[in-house]
Design an enzyme around this catalytic site. Structure first.
Site, PDB file in Angstrom:
ATOM      1  N   SER A 158       0.850  -1.185   0.000  1.00  0.00           N
ATOM      2  CA  SER A 158       0.000   0.000   0.000  1.00  0.00           C
ATOM      3  C   SER A 158       0.885   1.234   0.000  1.00  0.00           C
ATOM      4  CB  SER A 158      -0.896  -0.009   1.239  1.00  0.00           C
ATOM      5  OG  SER A 158      -1.468   1.271   1.461  1.00  0.00           O
TER       6      SER A 158
ATOM      7  N   ARG B 117     -19.480  -5.065 -47.192  1.00  0.00           N
ATOM      8  CA  ARG B 117     -18.413  -4.439 -46.419  1.00  0.00           C
ATOM      9  C   ARG B 117     -19.085  -3.421 -45.508  1.00  0.00           C
ATOM     10  NH1 ARG B 117     -15.664  -7.987 -47.900  1.00  0.00           N
ATOM     11  NH2 ARG B 117     -13.803  -7.956 -49.200  1.00  0.00           N
TER      12      ARG B 117
END
Length: 472
Positions: free
Chosen positions: A286, A326
């Site tokens: 921490s 497409r």
């Protein structure tokens, strides 16, 4: 990731091995591999000048290309194949010192989607191969835990509350089952080659092969063989099942990883303390509290699992809106989602393997937590065995014992339950020894050991180490 993106905000996949398989340079390499393999296929079929494949192969060195420049110029045509092709052709012409016309073999009769779809399938195949090696390390470790702790008593929890006696071996076996089932699904996938030409009709391929023994379909099969991809019976440019199936399989595997992480995050809490992550220097620290040992591997794994559903959903959204032959954006939206899924799953797989292989197990804490509820955990089994001894209202009487017990503070409940039960059931109907046996948690494990055995037996390829599964 472009070369300058090292995963600062995605630590679960911030690994050189992940970047090597899924980063931008890996994409460039896959595209170039497709183009070089295609040149070789054309030359073999007599459709490209002799010697051109060697020139294209030499030119297709991914280290010769500026990834950032290709990425920037990709905005001009909407995909990275177009600018990369310009660079590749220039490089081929430069290397074609014999003047054989090797550039004629580059991209002939292909379209950008042929190349990029095939390249992403190649990238995925390579990534999944490494991913499965990591997974087999994990499942081997989980199978070992399941066998070693087949009789290690713990408490099973339901809706956050103590439910029944359980074993840690069965929990590990269930983890194993989730990972192995998802991995088997991933392992069964095929990665198909793509070849359809500009409109998906193979018109240019038909023209190219006119008068030769080759056909567009034999060329596609040869390309698949050269790349190690699966042959495709027809172009699949507008049918995205190959992509969504891969996304679903990756998501399922991350789900199984997430389950393990969720359990570890609870079971490693100090007040539970049944399991602990492997220790490593500098891990779990921490920035403000020096005493903390955060379960960071589980945190990273969980972060990947939480991202997966959105990415898999994006692939389905794209597939469902793949308009025309497409699409106008749907195809483009697949690329980052698929690659991120691959990167997250591979990154998480390494952490899950490390977690499984180094998991610290604390049986004494498991037994301590089991004894918090103590004999109350056996109330289901007690009712089944004892109620018939008490007449028609036997179940009601035993439920009354439980209800009265639950009014007491939790710490007093085991003692009170045993006392009230003894007072309710006459000794001539149930001796002290028989009652003690009923209240032994080891006597009410059902088929826990056999369930574990069946789970491991169902996935034999994942239950033992594979000689080829060394970490990459």
């Amino acid at each position: 990731m472009i070369d300058g993106d090292f995963g600062l905000l995605s630590p679960v996949s911030a690994s050189p091995s992940v970047v090597a398989l899924t980063g931008d340079r890996a994409v460039i390499a896959a595209i170039l591999d497709v183009e070089a393999s295609w040149a070789a296929v054309l030359e073999e079929a007599g459709l490209a000048p002799a010697g051109s494949a060697a020139v294209v192969a030499e030119a297709a060195d991914p280290g010769s290309y500026d990834v950032l420049s290709v990425a920037e110029r990709a905005q001009g045509g909407g995909n990275p194949v177009i600018p990369l092709l310009g660079d590749l052709r220039a490089r081929v012409r430069e290397l074609d010192t014999a003047g054989i016309g090797a550039a004629k073999a580059v991209h002939t009769s292909l379209t950008s989607q042929d190349v990029l779809d095939s390249a992403l399938m190649l990238l995925a195949s390579r990534t999944v191969s490494s991913l499965l090696a990591e997974v087999k390390g994990t499942t081997t470790a989980l199978a070992t835990l399941a066998e070693q702790h087949a009789g290690t008593l713990s408490v099973g929890r339901s809706l956050t509350q103590h439910a029944l006696p359980y074993t840690f071996g069965l929990k590990a076996a269930q983890w194993f089952q989730g990972v192995a089932a998802a991995a088997a699904r991933l392992e069964s996938l095929e990665f198909p080659v793509q070849y359809g030409g500009a409109g998906g009709t193979l018109a240019s391929g038909t023209k190219l092969t006119a008068g030769s023994d080759a056909t567009p379909f034999t060329l596609a099969d040869s390309l698949a063989a050269a790349l190690g991809l699966a042959p495709a019976p027809a172009p699949w440019h507008s049918n995205r099942l190959a992509v969504t199936s891969l996304g679903d399989a990756l998501g399922a595997l991350l789900d199984s990883f997430g389950k393990i992480a969720a359990d570890l995050l609870f079971l490693s809490r100090p007040e539970v303390a049944e399991l602990g992550e492997p220790l490593a220097a500098g891990r779990g620290v921490s920035s403000a509290m020096p005493q903390k040992q955060n379960p960071v591997l589980s945190v990273l794994i969980r972060s990947a699992a939480l991202q997966a559903p959105g990415l898999a959903s994006q692939l389905h959204l794209a597939a469902a809106t793949f308009n025309d032959e497409r699409p106008d954006g749907a195809w483009h939206s697949e690329w980052p989602a698929l690659r991120q899924l691959l990167a997250l799953t591979l990154g998480a797989a390494g952490h899950v393997r490390e977690l499984s292989e180094g998991l610290r197990v604390f049986p004494d804490a498991m037994r301590r937590n089991l004894e918090i509820s103590g004999p109350l955990l056996l109330s289901e089994g007690v009712s089944a065995a004892v109620a018939p001894l008490l007449g028609e209202d036997g179940k009601q009487k035993l439920q009354g014992v439980v209800d009265e017990t639950l009014k007491a503070p939790a710490a007093e409940q085991p003692r009170i339950y045993t006392k009230l039960l003894r007072e309710t059931v006459p000794a001539d109907k149930l001796s002290d020894a028989e009652l003690d046996a009923l209240l032994n948690p080891a006597s009410y494990l059902g088929e826990a050991r056999e369930i574990s055995r069946r789970i491991l037996a169902a996935y034999p390829n994942f239950a033992s180490s594979s000689k080829g599964a060394a970490r990459g």
